[in-house]
Design a protein around this motif. Structure first.
Motif, mmCIF file in Angstrom:
data_model
loop_
_atom_site.group_PDB
_atom_site.id
_atom_site.type_symbol
_atom_site.label_atom_id
_atom_site.label_comp_id
_atom_site.label_asym_id
_atom_site.label_seq_id
_atom_site.Cartn_x
_atom_site.Cartn_y
_atom_site.Cartn_z
ATOM 1 N N LEU A 360 0.812 -1.207 0.000
ATOM 2 C CA LEU A 360 0.000 0.000 0.000
ATOM 3 C C LEU A 360 0.852 1.266 0.000
ATOM 4 O O LEU A 360 0.416 2.313 -0.493
ATOM 5 N N SER A 361 2.057 1.172 0.545
ATOM 6 C CA SER A 361 2.933 2.347 0.524
ATOM 7 C C SER A 361 3.305 2.730 -0.911
ATOM 8 O O SER A 361 3.624 3.892 -1.185
ATOM 9 N N LEU A 362 3.231 1.756 -1.814
ATOM 10 C CA LEU A 362 3.511 2.062 -3.224
ATOM 11 C C LEU A 362 2.510 3.070 -3.772
ATOM 12 O O LEU A 362 2.859 3.919 -4.593
ATOM 13 N N VAL A 363 1.257 2.967 -3.319
ATOM 14 C CA VAL A 363 0.241 3.930 -3.764
ATOM 15 C C VAL A 363 0.610 5.328 -3.302
ATOM 16 O O VAL A 363 0.509 6.306 -4.060
ATOM 17 N N SER A 364 1.065 5.432 -2.057
ATOM 18 C CA SER A 364 1.510 6.727 -1.534
ATOM 19 C C SER A 364 2.707 7.249 -2.322
ATOM 20 O O SER A 364 2.759 8.427 -2.699
ATOM 21 N N ILE A 365 3.662 6.384 -2.588
ATOM 22 C CA ILE A 365 4.863 6.781 -3.335
ATOM 23 C C ILE A 365 4.499 7.250 -4.736
ATOM 24 O O ILE A 365 4.947 8.314 -5.201
ATOM 25 N N PHE A 366 3.686 6.477 -5.433
ATOM 26 C CA PHE A 366 3.331 6.824 -6.814
ATOM 27 C C PHE A 366 2.475 8.082 -6.885
ATOM 28 O O PHE A 366 2.415 8.731 -7.934
ATOM 29 N N SER A 367 1.824 8.439 -5.764
ATOM 30 C CA SER A 367 1.022 9.671 -5.756
ATOM 31 C C SER A 367 1.899 10.911 -5.842
ATOM 32 O O SER A 367 1.406 12.006 -6.139
ATOM 33 N N TYR A 368 3.196 10.748 -5.570
ATOM 34 C CA TYR A 368 4.127 11.866 -5.699
ATOM 35 C C TYR A 368 4.704 11.986 -7.105
ATOM 36 O O TYR A 368 5.330 12.990 -7.424
ATOM 37 N N ASN A 369 4.531 10.969 -7.928
ATOM 38 C CA ASN A 369 5.157 11.006 -9.254
ATOM 39 C C ASN A 369 4.211 10.502 -10.345
ATOM 40 O O ASN A 369 3.441 11.278 -10.899
ATOM 41 N N ILE A 370 4.204 9.199 -10.629
ATOM 42 C CA ILE A 370 3.498 8.721 -11.822
ATOM 43 C C ILE A 370 1.981 8.845 -11.702
ATOM 44 O O ILE A 370 1.273 8.866 -12.713
ATOM 45 N N TRP A 371 1.446 8.925 -10.490
ATOM 46 C CA TRP A 371 0.002 9.132 -10.294
ATOM 47 C C TRP A 371 -0.290 10.519 -9.730
ATOM 48 O O TRP A 371 -1.352 10.752 -9.142
ATOM 49 N N ALA A 372 0.620 11.451 -9.922
ATOM 50 C CA ALA A 372 0.477 12.780 -9.321
ATOM 51 C C ALA A 372 -0.737 13.531 -9.844
ATOM 52 O O ALA A 372 -1.278 14.411 -9.160
ATOM 53 N N ASP A 373 -1.185 13.212 -11.046
ATOM 54 C CA ASP A 373 -2.324 13.930 -11.640
ATOM 55 C C ASP A 373 -3.673 13.402 -11.147
ATOM 56 O O ASP A 373 -4.709 14.027 -11.406
ATOM 57 N N TRP A 374 -3.667 12.240 -10.459
ATOM 58 C CA TRP A 374 -4.932 11.700 -9.971
ATOM 59 C C TRP A 374 -5.337 12.428 -8.699
ATOM 60 O O TRP A 374 -4.522 12.665 -7.808
ATOM 61 N N SER A 375 -6.599 12.808 -8.635
ATOM 62 C CA SER A 375 -7.090 13.473 -7.439
ATOM 63 C C SER A 375 -8.594 13.269 -7.323
ATOM 64 O O SER A 375 -9.271 12.932 -8.297
ATOM 65 N N LEU A 376 -9.100 13.476 -6.118
ATOM 66 C CA LEU A 376 -10.523 13.410 -5.838
ATOM 67 C C LEU A 376 -10.890 14.685 -5.098
ATOM 68 O O LEU A 376 -10.389 14.935 -4.004
ATOM 69 N N ALA A 377 -11.730 15.491 -5.726
ATOM 70 C CA ALA A 377 -12.107 16.795 -5.166
ATOM 71 C C ALA A 377 -10.872 17.647 -4.878
ATOM 72 O O ALA A 377 -10.798 18.349 -3.865
ATOM 73 N N GLY A 378 -9.871 17.538 -5.764
ATOM 74 C CA GLY A 378 -8.666 18.335 -5.623
ATOM 75 C C GLY A 378 -7.648 17.783 -4.657
ATOM 76 O O GLY A 378 -6.614 18.418 -4.413
ATOM 77 N N ASN A 379 -7.882 16.599 -4.098
ATOM 78 C CA ASN A 379 -6.960 15.988 -3.134
ATOM 79 C C ASN A 379 -6.405 14.685 -3.683
ATOM 80 O O ASN A 379 -7.169 13.861 -4.206
ATOM 81 N N ASN A 380 -5.086 14.503 -3.545
ATOM 82 C CA ASN A 380 -4.500 13.241 -3.982
ATOM 83 C C ASN A 380 -4.647 12.190 -2.878
ATOM 84 O O ASN A 380 -5.212 12.452 -1.817
ATOM 85 N N PHE A 381 -4.117 11.017 -3.118
ATOM 86 C CA PHE A 381 -4.263 9.904 -2.178
ATOM 87 C C PHE A 381 -3.731 10.257 -0.798
ATOM 88 O O PHE A 381 -4.382 9.983 0.221
ATOM 89 N N ASN A 382 -2.549 10.884 -0.740
ATOM 90 C CA ASN A 382 -1.947 11.203 0.554
ATOM 91 C C ASN A 382 -2.761 12.241 1.318
ATOM 92 O O ASN A 382 -2.902 12.156 2.538
ATOM 93 N N ASP A 383 -3.309 13.222 0.603
ATOM 94 C CA ASP A 383 -4.159 14.221 1.258
ATOM 95 C C ASP A 383 -5.402 13.563 1.857
ATOM 96 O O ASP A 383 -5.810 13.868 2.981
#
Length: 451
Positions: A360-383
């Motif tokens: 699951l930490s991979l999801v957090s890591i990828f949210s900083y780079n290859i999945w950085a454009d994904w968001s929900l209501a303006g918030n990414n996974f880590n937010d």
């Protein structure tokens, strides 16, 4: 599969328990956030308000969590279930412990990645140092690390592997041995670095910023900030203190231990301010830089200060120790529950929990780079995970812990666990946990949701 109560290890000494608990309470956010919040909210005046909030809110909730763990003698959900049955109440109260586990697990997904950053910067400090680093280079280095998923995966997995190996070995052979070494090391590093700063002119500027009372800054927002800092920095409502309480011998005073844990946590936060902020003021840096203060701003100071290579190495070693000991507390509570719930060995439970967190930490890591454009209501996974855990699960869990300890547990049960307290002190705790803590924590919950 039915939950069972397994034979549990216990702490071999009060010192070991205190070191583990302080290590869990002292985390990365506590080290940089407390000094900054204090300085921005009245300095010494905020410290006074904070200490009052710690005594009125933090200590009672911490005592409640420890006594629930010791009374229930199991992992958080099962401990709460045992006490609910003892008091003739519904087993649905197990959600009080379950929320703590969910909060710990959710926090660990993103926290392990940040500890990975610390380990990477420790590696950089040891191998190359920060000579020649200016603001532009420091920012580029940090952004470059975020873009390089291979670096973050490696560093995160190393942190999880260290933590997992400690938990895998058990309470006495793993956690105790680790904290007996790591926590004195943390205190020595803090004292050594603060002493080093004492001989710089900016030390007194930092002291003034942190401790000069400015009561004109004390308002409702300051009080709320102090309550939030007191509640969250101690590490309650994350399952860890309840799990550690389950290993606590009855000869150890919960009240006295809670006071020592909170005092040590506060001392560490103040020492951290005397380590970080003299450099901030000396080199004209921004004290409000938050997490960026550690990874973008301080490397610039390390590049300019005498013996910067040594100072930076010791500094990131200190942060690494704080991060790992907090991870141990977060993961231990989940590991203990999996072990008891599915009647498997601690070793297999540790492997399963750490393995799932690694994925699951991979999801957090990828949210900083290859999945950085994904968001929900303006918030990414880590937010989203940060909001879910810190703004919802922690205050809700703390509120339910107070209600459970104050209103569901009978007086006889809590009095037995707090038998070392005088009657007057016990009645004060019972008043606070029943009539003061619930409305205050509810206010934190509502404010966080509205914010």
């Amino acid at each position: 599969m039915a939950a069972v109560k397994l034979e549990k290890e216990v702490w071999s000494s009060r010192f070991a328990f205190l070191m583990a608990s302080v290590g869990f309470a002292v985390g990365l956010g506590n080290i940089w956030r407390f000094p900054y919040v204090a300085g921005e909210n009245g300095g010494g005046a905020f410290v006074v308000v904070y200490l009052i909030c710690v005594l009125v809110i933090g200590v009672p909730v911490l005592m409640a969590e420890l006594l629930i763990g010791r009374r229930g003698q199991s992992s958080p959900p099962i401990a709460v279930t045992n006490i609910a049955k003892e008091n003739g109440k519904s087993e649905r109260w197990k959600s009080v412990g379950g929320l703590g586990l969910l909060a710990a697990y959710t926090i660990e997904i993103i926290y392990s990645v940040i500890v990975g950053w610390v380990l990477w910067y420790l590696f950089k400090a040891v191998t190359t140092g920060f000579d020649g680093v200016d603001a532009t280079i420091a920012n580029a280095n940090f952004e470059g690390m975020l873009r390089d998923s291979s670096i973050m995966i490696t560093a995160t997995f190393i942190g999880l592997a260290i933590t997992g190996s400690v938990i895998y070995a058990g309470v006495q052979s793993g956690i105790e041995k680790a904290v007996r070494f790591m926590m004195p090391l943390l205190f020595l590093l803090l004292i050594g670095l603060a002493t080093y700063n004492y001989f710089t002119a900016s030390f007194y500027e930092a002291m003034s910023w942190l401790f000069t009372p400015d009561f004109s800054k004390i308002d409702g927002n300051t009080l709320l900030a102090a309550i939030g800092q007191a509640f969250f920095s101690i590490g309650v409502a994350m399952g860890g203190m309840m799990a550690y309480g389950a290993y606590l011998p009855r000869s150890v005073s919960i009240g006295r231990s809670a006071f020592i844990i909170v005092s040590a946590d506060t001392v560490v936060a103040i020492l951290a301010g005397l380590v970080i902020f003299p450099a901030v003021f000396k080199y004209g840096l921004d004290p409000a830089a938050g997490a960026g203060l550690i990874f973008k701003t301080l490397p610039v100071a390390f590049a300019q200060m005498p013996n910067g290579h040594l100072f930076s190495t010791l500094f990131f070693l200190m942060l690494a120790v704080a991060g790992i000991t907090s991870m141990v507390g977060l993961i231990e509570s989940v590991t203990a529950w999996v072990e008891e719930k599915f009647t498997i060995s601690r070793q297999l439970s540790a492997v399963l929990v750490v393995g799932s967190l690694s994925l699951l930490s991979l999801v957090s890591i990828f949210s900083y780079n290859i999945w950085a454009d994904w968001s929900l209501a303006g918030n990414n996974f880590n937010d989203l995970m940060d909001f879910f855990s810190n703004q919802l699960l922690l205050p809700l869990g703390g509120l339910l812990i107070a209600v459970f300890a104050g209103w569901v547990m009978n007086r006889e049960g809590s009095r037995t666990e707090l038998s070392a307290l005088g009657e007057g002190v016990y009645l004060l705790w019972r008043f606070l946990i029943r009539f003061v803590v619930p409305p205050v924590v509810a206010l934190i919950l509502i404010t966080g949701l509205l914010g």
